[in-house]
Write an enzyme that holds these catalytic residues in place. Structure first.
Site, short mmCIF file in Angstrom:
data_model
loop_
_atom_site.label_atom_id
_atom_site.label_comp_id
_atom_site.label_asym_id
_atom_site.label_seq_id
_atom_site.Cartn_x
_atom_site.Cartn_y
_atom_site.Cartn_z
NE ARG A 285 -3.03 0.41 3.27
CZ ARG A 285 -2.41 0.52 4.47
NH1 ARG A 285 -1.62 1.55 4.70
NH2 ARG A 285 -2.57 -0.41 5.36
CG ASP B 276 -6.98 17.78 -14.85
OD1 ASP B 276 -6.29 17.14 -15.67
OD2 ASP B 276 -8.08 17.40 -14.43
CE LYS C 12 -10.39 9.81 -18.30
NZ LYS C 12 -10.62 11.07 -17.62
C1 LIG Z 1 -11.02 11.52 -16.37
C2 LIG Z 1 -10.57 12.80 -15.84
C3 LIG Z 1 -10.40 12.99 -14.45
C4 LIG Z 1 -10.72 11.91 -13.44
O1 LIG Z 1 -9.90 10.79 -13.60
P1 LIG Z 1 -10.36 9.27 -13.29
O2 LIG Z 1 -9.14 8.50 -13.64
O3 LIG Z 1 -11.54 8.97 -14.15
O4 LIG Z 1 -10.70 9.20 -11.83
C5 LIG Z 1 -9.93 14.22 -14.03
N1 LIG Z 1 -9.67 15.23 -14.91
C6 LIG Z 1 -9.84 15.07 -16.23
C7 LIG Z 1 -9.53 16.21 -17.14
C8 LIG Z 1 -10.30 13.87 -16.74
O5 LIG Z 1 -10.48 13.74 -18.05
#
Ligand SMILES: *Cc1c(COP(=O)(O)O)cnc(C)c1O
Length: 409
Positions: free
Chosen positions: A73, A197, A222
């Site tokens: 963990r 982000d 992604k």
């Molecule tokens: C998908 C996404 C998230 C969240 O990520 P998860 O892996 O689905 O928890 C956050 N920010 C953006 C821009 C995203 O496309």
């Protein structure tokens, strides 16, 4: 939880001491994407890092582990390779890989002292909005604003005095661009931390730490993994002390990324550079086709000169990515018939994988945002978001054409 004292966050830490990599310091992105963090194991010769399945690790004597890990963990050999590779690609000193993008958001939110003031872009990922508006609603104070306007951000900095500013650029689904270096200057003046982000750009196209951000965030689900077969998230930063606090906090909260998705993500990220090049070549062609199409009201793609922030995008990104948003002529019904008529594009949430996906934000990814708020943001019923994959360009264009034809009133 409040491990991070904001004053402990060193500003302007320079990005020296980059993660180790197999080859020299001048290696290019694709070389690092394949080699950073791993050299063939001297005992076994393994060229590819193994999936470490052990939950616990032997110790020579109490408190003296044989290797670097004690309990999976807290840390795990496969995950450590991934963290080193991602940090190298983003130009960060450190990476903390966790179970999902939203686990990374949870990690950051818990790292702030209670009742912190957090300024959030008003067009951020729906799940980010939901997390701030529900789970952390009574823990911190949140304000949402249009981060693409520096004067709006500046006014709010003075009025709200945020501890953290959370920016997404480009945003989802409207592909709006925020001037990251500009916001970083405002944050520094007010001693606010800046998180970007960077999911939509990936480290191949944009490196926010170099533009002055304190944290870079990715949903590795992604583009970084790129194969739609593993969920994960990562936070990257330069500050050693805050890194230690985040590592401890991820262990405390149990947000850890398992070794198997870590391994899949390592495999996926090896081809990030070539995938992104192909994604954006295809996306540019799709965007240009849509822009001249009689069934389309408007197209949003940062690579089009018609994008209001095309020049800004050019200045802070090395390419425009694989996401294209457009407004089909007609309303909800037209959008629905169009989307269900696609053959190569799959109707599905998520993005950034090798396969092309089409998404209807109002009914899918952004359905958790109240309708009135969606209206204010411009997420209308005829808005369609495409994650353009790496298939043959001609097949993608033909697929869109036939879906337009089949959905004409
Ligand atoms: C998908 C996404 C998230 C969240 O990520 P998860 O892996 O689905 O928890 C956050 N920010 C953006 C821009 C995203 O496309």
């Amino acid at each position: 939880m409040s491990f991070i004292s904001l004053s402990a966050m060193g500003f302007g830490t320079n990005a020296t001491g980059l993660a180790l990599c197999a080859s020299g310091g001048s290696d290019g992105f694709n070389t690092l994407a394949i080699h950073a963090g791993w050299t063939p194991d001297p005992n076994t010769g393994e060229v590819i890092p193994p999936i470490s399945r052990s939950a616990t690790f032997a110790q020579h004597e109490p408190g003296v582990p044989v290797g670097l890990d004690e309990y999976a963990r807290a840390s795990n050999p496969t995950r450590r390779v991934l963290e080193q590779r991602l940090a190298t690609l983003e130009g960060a000193n450190h990476a903390v890989a966790v179970a999902s993008g939203l686990a990374a958001t949870t990690l950051i939110m818990h790292s702030l002292p209670n009742n912190s003031r957090v300024l959030v872009g008003d067009d951020v990922y729906g799940g980010t909005y939901r997390l701030t508006a529900t789970a952390f609603r009574d823990i911190h104070q949140f304000r949402y604003l249009d981060t693409t306007s520096l004067s709006t951000v500046e006014a709010m900095m003075t009025e709200f005095r945020p501890n953290l500013v959370w920016v997404e650029s480009p945003t989802n689904p409207l592909l709006q661009i925020t001037d990251i270096a500009g916001v970083a200057v405002l944050c520094r003046k007010c001693r606010a931390l800046l998180l970007v982000d960077n999911t939509f750009s990936s480290p191949f196209l944009q490196n926010p730490l170099k533009l002055g951000a304190d944290f870079v965030f990715h949903s590795t689900t992604k583009y970084i993994n790129g194969h739609s077969d593993a969920i994960g998230g990562v936070v990257m930063l330069n500050d050693d002390e805050v890194h230690g606090q985040l590592q401890m906090l991820q262990n405390t909260l149990g947000l850890n990324l398992d070794a198997y998705p870590a391994w899949l993500t390592l495999r996926g990220v090896s081809t990030l550079g070539i995938r992104m090049e192909r994604h954006q070549d295809n996306a540019q062609s799709v965007a240009e086709m849509l822009e001249t199409h009689p069934e389309v009201e408007r197209v949003i793609y940062p690579g089009l000169t018609s994008h209001p922030q095309h020049e800004l995008a050019k200045s802070q990104m090395s390419g425009f990515g694989g996401m294209v948003t457009f407004f089909v002529k007609g309303g909800l019904e037209r959008a629905t018939v169009f989307l269900t008529g696609l053959r190569v594009f799959t109707l599905a949430e998520s993005l950034g994988g090798i396969e092309s996906l089409a998404n209807h934000p109002a009914r899918m990814t952004h359905a958790s945002i109240p309708e009135a708020r969606r209206g204010e943001l411009g997420i209308t019923d005829n808005l369609i978001r495409l994650s353009v994959g790496i298939e043959d360009e001609k097949d993608l264009i033909a697929d869109l054409e036939q879906a337009f034809a089949g959905s004409r009133a």
